[in-house]
Design an enzyme around this catalytic site. Structure first.
Site, PDB file in Angstrom:
ATOM      1  N   ASN A   7      30.585  44.488  34.215  1.00  0.00           N
ATOM      2  CA  ASN A   7      31.894  43.875  34.806  1.00  0.00           C
ATOM      3  C   ASN A   7      31.941  44.843  35.999  1.00  0.00           C
ATOM      4  OD1 ASN A   7      34.466  43.814  36.049  1.00  0.00           O
ATOM      5  ND2 ASN A   7      35.433  43.039  33.899  1.00  0.00           N
ATOM      6  N   HIS A  43      36.498  39.615  36.738  1.00  0.00           N
ATOM      7  CA  HIS A  43      37.838  39.019  36.375  1.00  0.00           C
ATOM      8  C   HIS A  43      38.621  38.772  37.572  1.00  0.00           C
ATOM      9  CE1 HIS A  43      41.235  39.459  33.188  1.00  0.00           C
ATOM     10  NE2 HIS A  43      41.611  38.745  34.204  1.00  0.00           N
ATOM     11  N   ARG A  45      41.692  38.005  39.913  1.00  0.00           N
ATOM     12  CA  ARG A  45      43.085  37.919  39.796  1.00  0.00           C
ATOM     13  C   ARG A  45      43.659  37.173  40.927  1.00  0.00           C
ATOM     14  NH1 ARG A  45      42.165  42.266  36.222  1.00  0.00           N
ATOM     15  NH2 ARG A  45      43.233  42.243  34.289  1.00  0.00           N
ATOM     16  N   GLU A  73      36.364  35.865  33.723  1.00  0.00           N
ATOM     17  CA  GLU A  73      37.360  36.066  32.870  1.00  0.00           C
ATOM     18  C   GLU A  73      38.712  35.855  33.698  1.00  0.00           C
ATOM     19  OE1 GLU A  73      35.699  40.053  30.337  1.00  0.00           O
ATOM     20  OE2 GLU A  73      37.205  40.425  31.703  1.00  0.00           O
ATOM     21  N   HIS A 200      36.420  46.350  26.619  1.00  0.00           N
ATOM     22  CA  HIS A 200      37.853  47.054  27.300  1.00  0.00           C
ATOM     23  C   HIS A 200      37.508  48.618  26.784  1.00  0.00           C
ATOM     24  CE1 HIS A 200      41.380  47.005  29.267  1.00  0.00           C
ATOM     25  NE2 HIS A 200      41.595  48.087  28.878  1.00  0.00           N
ATOM     26  N   HIS A 224      34.699  49.574  33.646  1.00  0.00           N
ATOM     27  CA  HIS A 224      35.587  50.739  34.248  1.00  0.00           C
ATOM     28  C   HIS A 224      34.585  52.043  33.787  1.00  0.00           C
ATOM     29  CE1 HIS A 224      38.990  53.092  35.547  1.00  0.00           C
ATOM     30  NE2 HIS A 224      38.529  53.858  34.446  1.00  0.00           N
TER      31      HIS A 224
END
Length: 252
Positions: A7, A43, A45, A73, A200, A224
């Site tokens: 990610n 992802h 947003r 995502e 996650h 992350h």
């Protein structure tokens, strides 16, 4: 074999904090793929706080050219707005191999829970059909212990287990307090015909134990922790270490 999808959101966060194009998200993706990553995840947003629509297009072109899986995502219920066409429209443009639907609101700092499938089934069903209609494999973000049988019934191909509670329990030296729920949920998902992804707060410290316990995870999406570790170890070296973890035979 479990596949590693990196990610890249945090790379885009750093870029956006300064403006301009550095660090370059596409270059970071190339480094990850050259180091053996099996896919790229983003992802985006609606507020453009990290990955933006232009990044999605650039990474879609890169992954397509290299024959590598691209996973987008996002919240399928978030309406379009300037700079963000909506998740379905974005996937129509970029044609990712997989879309992971996540129930996060605009104001959430990060995704922190899965769908309530009993509550959300009616709203999700036409969306799952729409994403599958443009050729995407559909994965639904799910909590350990959730009703994954309903996720299968509405047409999903996979679930992605939200592993935040696993990471917290592992860091507190209490992994056994949450692990049975993850093992059971993954087993029920497979019996229902679903593939199992996870993501996650997975890290080099806690990933192997998680994979050993579940035995048959299709894909992990890691961002992350991987970027945090890469600050000290280097991006290429860090990705290679994750690849070694996912490639190792499970310990039973």
């Amino acid at each position: 074999m479990t596949r590693l999808s990196v990610n890249l959101n945090k790379i885009a966060v750093l870029r956006n904090s300064r403006g301009g194009d550095a660090p370059d998200v596409r270059r970071a993706a190339t480094v990850c793929l050259d180091a053996g990553a099996h896919g790229i995840t983003v992802h985006p947003r609606p507020d453009g706080r990290h990955i933006r629509t232009a990044d999605v297009h650039a990474l879609g072109a890169l992954t397509a050219a290299r024959g590598i899986e691209f996973n987008i995502e996002g919240n399928p219920f978030a309406p379009p707005r300037p700079g963000y066409p909506g998740l379905l429209a974005l996937c129509e443009q970029a044609r990712p191999a997989q879309v992971t639907l996540v129930p996060d609101g605009d104001g959430q700092l990060t995704s922190d829970h899965g769908f309530d499938f009993a509550r959300d089934a009616a709203a999700l069903t036409p969306l799952v059909d729409a994403f599958k209609g443009i050729g995407c494999r559909v994965s639904l973000f799910a909590d350990a212990g959730s009703d994954v049988e309903t996720a299968a019934a509405i047409g999903a191909d996979r679930i992605e287990l939200y592993t935040g509670p696993w990471a917290e329990a592992f860091a507190s030296d209490a992994p056994g307090t949450v692990l049975p729920a993850f093992v059971d949920t993954a087993a029920r998902a497979r019996r229902a015909g679903l593939g199992v992804n996870a993501g996650h707060d997975l890290s080099q410290a806690n990933l192997a134990s998680f994979l050993d316990a579940l035995a048959d995870v299709d894909e992990v999406s890691i961002g992350h922790a991987l970027i945090d570790e890469a600050l000290y170890e280097g991006l290429e070296a860090t990705v290679r270490r994750y690849v070694r973890i996912v490639d190792r035979p499970p310990v039973v």
